[in-house]
Design an enzyme around this catalytic site. Sequence first.
Site, mmCIF file in Angstrom:
data_model
loop_
_atom_site.group_PDB
_atom_site.id
_atom_site.type_symbol
_atom_site.label_atom_id
_atom_site.label_comp_id
_atom_site.label_asym_id
_atom_site.label_seq_id
_atom_site.Cartn_x
_atom_site.Cartn_y
_atom_site.Cartn_z
ATOM 1 N N TYR A 176 0.827 -1.207 0.000
ATOM 2 C CA TYR A 176 0.000 0.000 0.000
ATOM 3 C C TYR A 176 0.861 1.257 0.000
ATOM 4 C CZ TYR A 176 -3.679 3.260 1.550
ATOM 5 O OH TYR A 176 -4.566 4.313 1.656
ATOM 6 N N ASP A 177 1.795 1.341 0.969
ATOM 7 C CA ASP A 177 2.498 2.636 1.058
ATOM 8 C C ASP A 177 3.530 2.817 -0.047
ATOM 9 O OD1 ASP A 177 4.270 0.975 2.490
ATOM 10 O OD2 ASP A 177 3.693 1.795 4.427
ATOM 11 N N GLY A 179 3.199 1.293 -2.918
ATOM 12 C CA GLY A 179 2.316 1.402 -4.089
ATOM 13 C C GLY A 179 1.875 2.839 -4.312
ATOM 14 N N LYS A 180 1.495 3.511 -3.234
ATOM 15 C CA LYS A 180 1.060 4.915 -3.353
ATOM 16 C C LYS A 180 2.243 5.819 -3.691
ATOM 17 C CE LYS A 180 -3.415 4.893 -2.124
ATOM 18 N NZ LYS A 180 -4.526 5.462 -2.890
ATOM 19 N N ASN A 221 -14.049 0.205 14.004
ATOM 20 C CA ASN A 221 -13.981 -0.902 14.977
ATOM 21 C C ASN A 221 -14.531 -0.472 16.330
ATOM 22 O OD1 ASN A 221 -12.859 -2.734 13.256
ATOM 23 N ND2 ASN A 221 -10.943 -2.987 14.382
ATOM 24 N N GLN A 235 -4.902 -1.724 20.128
ATOM 25 C CA GLN A 235 -3.698 -2.484 19.785
ATOM 26 C C GLN A 235 -2.496 -1.873 20.499
ATOM 27 O OE1 GLN A 235 -3.861 -2.576 15.458
ATOM 28 N NE2 GLN A 235 -5.427 -4.167 15.490
ATOM 29 N N THR A 241 -0.255 7.406 17.872
ATOM 30 C CA THR A 241 -1.238 8.472 17.621
ATOM 31 C C THR A 241 -1.707 8.489 16.164
ATOM 32 O OG1 THR A 241 0.416 10.137 17.012
ATOM 33 C CG2 THR A 241 -0.151 9.958 19.365
ATOM 34 N N ARG A 242 -2.900 9.035 16.000
ATOM 35 C CA ARG A 242 -3.452 9.331 14.676
ATOM 36 C C ARG A 242 -4.236 10.635 14.796
ATOM 37 N NH1 ARG A 242 -0.624 5.535 13.911
ATOM 38 N NH2 ARG A 242 -0.970 3.717 12.568
ATOM 39 N N ARG A 304 4.083 4.893 14.602
ATOM 40 C CA ARG A 304 3.915 5.271 16.010
ATOM 41 C C ARG A 304 3.251 6.627 16.204
ATOM 42 N NH1 ARG A 304 9.965 3.655 17.288
ATOM 43 N NH2 ARG A 304 9.931 4.147 15.067
#
Length: 346
Positions: A176-177, A179-180, A221, A235, A241-242, A304
């Site tokens: 994914y990463d 690929g992008k 979720n 998890q 963080t996000r 992270r």
Amino acid sequence: MAKNSANGDHQTTTKPPPTPSPLRFSKFFQPNMRILVTGGAGFIGSHLVDKLMENEKNEVIVVDNFFTGSKDNLKKWIGHPRFELKRHDVTEPLLVEVDQIYHLACPASPIFYKYNPVKTIKTNVIGTLNMLGLAKRVGARILLTSTSEVYGDPLVHPQTEEYWGNVNPIGVRSCYDEGKRVAETLMFDYHRQHGIEIRIARIFNTYGPRMNIDDGRVVSNFIAQALRDEPLTVQAPGTQTRSFCYVSDMVNGLIRLMEGENTGPINIGNPGEFTMIELAELVKELINPKVEIKSVENTPDDPRQRKPDITKAKELLGWEPKVKLRDGLPLMEEDFRLRLGVSKKI
Ligand SMILES: NC(=O)c1ccc[n+]([C@@H]2O[C@H](COP(=O)([O-])OP(=O)(O)OC[C@H]3O[C@@H](n4cnc5c(N)ncnc54)[C@H](O)[C@@H]3O)[C@@H](O)[C@H]2O)c1
Ligand SMILES: O=c1ccn([C@@H]2O[C@H](COP(=O)(O)OP(=O)(O)O[C@H]3OC[C@@H](O)[C@H](O)[C@H]3O)[C@@H](O)[C@H]2O)c(=O)[nH]1
């Protein structure tokens, strides 16, 4: 003219687009803007379609292979005279005549993009090549929805567009990463070599109604778990963080970028940063104060920290997000309650 590049040093001249039909220049013909949305049956794509369809001068064509998207997300437009839905996989060539291309097609949730990693790479590389070939043939402007995952496990915080990232090229997220990252490279090479008008959005974690209930991403979720009285699965370690952007803000940012003069890449996201433990506590407080929060094992290469620097989006697009996480979560809760058939206890 594709002359306004983010980095200024690769000015190009765009050749006039080939004419799809001489009728477009006829005196009595009022052409609408024809817009292709790849991945338009998915979460962000379907909200983008809603917004584009509000403008009566837009005709919208969606192509989607329905891997993670569904017709249900577009049901209000099926049969509308300005709307077309086509089952199509972007890894195959596509022949349509359009003025703009929003290229979103790609599974976005880690559990889905890791499910068939080779297909994920094909979607990002061959899919993007096909859409750039289409843009070149018809002279369309093309916007790629890239991702904050191009920064990998970032060593710069918050992430600016100048940061080149810290990505594992052989890990389980690489399909994914990386690929992008290749998709971004292809966009710039087509821009420099063929004068294609490109736009690149680096999207940070986005949430809202219509996410798949079992999508696997953290906000969906936690909300589904809270409504089902199941423990919220943080998890480990939970301190990662996000920064979460509500989908209506995201769609406005994407349209601003498409309509503006800057190629990007431009970060589009909400800089409000939360640890996963803080997110779980907020979902618990707002949705189900009795729910348990439990720690579970994490997956490899989980970044992270992640927070967008949105100075460019503010300055170049005049865009910034409006919806705070605390206000967006209840809007998503409402949609999940309806779909799960769980009514609010009074
Ligand atoms: N939601 C986010 O937090 C986020 C963050 C960064 C980037 N993005 C990017 O935004 C885009 C949309 O993400 P989303 O959250 O709406 O995901 P989603 O999974 O809900 O939507 C993706 C859509 O693409 C379709 N698709 C997948 N592979 C395809 C293929 N080969 N051919 C045709 N259609 C295909 C899926 O069926 C689905 O409808 C993706 O490109 C994703 O990488 C999303
Ligand atoms: O049940 C869960 C799911 C996830 N998480 C954690 O929540 C964080 C976010 O995970 P998500 O799966 O929602 O999404 P990620 O941020 O890892 O990836 C996302 O990044 C940007 C986009 O390109 C994609 O939509 C997606 O890949 C991770 O740290 C993960 O470990 C939980 O704590 N519990």
